[in-house]
Design a protein around this motif. Structure first.
Motif: not given
Ligand code: WQD
Length: 337
Positions: A124, A148, A178, A198-199, A215, A217, A230, A291, A294
């Motif tokens: 990732s 993670y 992503n 996730n978005l 929402m 962030f 992203r 958030r 981020d």
């Protein structure tokens, strides 16, 4: 070739199983179904006309893994299985290290014992952490800022050391940015349990009426419109990247790492507007505080995958949203429908 796909009933796993079958490979799936439904595999079989042997095996079960490797002759493994929620990993880190790191060690020991030494690993972009500025390049030092991400970093280190110790291994480390979207049929897609972290799955649930509003962030980042940027990649493009990496490993030993991303960034507001275009109406949102953890911008330098694998993304952000929306609209409650 005969490929074992761990976590193959999941979102990226099921799309990769489909791509492997369409490329003419035979596929066997193992999954513990902790965050996936076997229905996804039934639909892959429906789409391809090919059956996929499924084994409900957990990476923390060495005996189960040994039985699995004794029952098939695998040429390679594509390894997706693992826990993957950044926020949750900070709440239960031991579970993440046990399932992701110890589980992968069990898998590698079973592979070695059975002479299977080709693996494509699902890593990732989170391994880059917040130590660098985008675009991220494979040679950059890793520095994940959550448990993670650290499990992904540690597994990359384990695989790097394994490849250095034994030239019989062929190893691909794929760093996803992503993943979004769904197969054009609308029959398989992302089906997160609980509230989506996730978005795009969150936006999709707003659009289908499961969530009241998005929402956003933070709208005070140093970006084009103040919202986070992203690198969104269509899951079908991502799956194709796995087939390309697998082909590369048939001719190359050693350890290789590639970013799998579009190489461009999109802001939260740009994604929301693209999704609204796919749905055909404006979607409700509200700005909220940033958030924790981020970063402002994350996108790939995707040139290495193009140079080595001849792979690059093909789908636009609008196509990602159209395909994601088709899946969500046709399956408002995911595979539970
Ligand atoms: C994207 C953007 C948020 C939700 C994570 C993991 C990464 C990988 C992909 C596993 C950010 C904003 C989000 C919401 C929002 N997963 N956002 N409202 O954080 O880039 O990456 O998922 O490998 O490892 O770190 O993805 O989709 O959570 O966030 O405003 O309800 O959308 O702030 O700017 P992220 P994301």
């Amino acid at each position: 070739m005969t490929i074992l796909v761990t976590g193959g009933a999941g979102y990226i796993g099921s799309h990769t199983v489909l791509a492997l079958l369409e490329a003419g490979h035979d596929v066997v799936v193992m999954d513990n179904l902790s965050n996936a439904s076997e229905e996804s595999l039934r639909r892959v079989a429906e789409l391809t006309g090919r059956t996929v042997p499924f084994h409900r095996v957990d990476l923390t079960d060495p005996e189960g893994l040994d039985r699995l490797f004794s029952s098939h002759s695998f040429d390679s493994v594509i390894h997706f299985a693992g826990l993957k929620a950044v926020g949750e990993s900070a709440e239960i880190p031991l579970e993440y290290y046990y399932r992701n790191v110890a589980g992968t060690i069990n898998l590698l020991r079973a592979m070695d014992a059975h002479g299977v030494r080709s693996i494509v690993f699902s890593s990732s972009a989170t391994v880059y952490g917040d130590n660098h500025h985008a675009p991220f390049v494979e040679k950059m030092e890793m520095g994940a800022n959550n448990p993670y991400g650290r499990t992904k970093e540690q597994i990359e280190d384990i695989l790097t050391d394994l490849g250095a110790s034994d030239e019989r291994w062929s190893i691909a480390l794929l760093r996803y940015f992503n993943p979004v979207g769904a197969h054009e049929s609308g029959r398989i897609g992302e089906d997160p349990s609980g509230i989506p972290n996730n978005l795009m799955p969150f936006i999709a649930q707003v659009a289908v009426g499961r969530r009241e509003k998005l929402m956003i962030f933070g709208n005070d980042y140093p970006t084009v419109d103040g919202t986070g940027i992203r690198d969104y990649i269509h899951v079908v493009d991502l799956a194709a990247g796995h087939v390309a990496a697998l082909n590369y490993l048939t001719a190359h030993g050693g350890v290789h790492r590639w970013n799998l991303g579009a190489g461009t960034g999109s802001s939260v507001l740009q994604v929301l507007n693209a999704f609204s275009r796919a749905v055909g109406r404006e979607l409700p949102y509200e700005f909220a505080p940033r958030r924790p953890g981020d970063i402002a911008e994350s996108y790939a330098d995707a040139s290495a995958a193009l140079a080595d694998l001849g792979w690059s993304t093909t789908k636009t952000l609008d196509q990602m949203c159209e395909d994601h929306w088709r899946w969500q609209k046709n399956n408002p409650n995911g595979y539970a429908d």
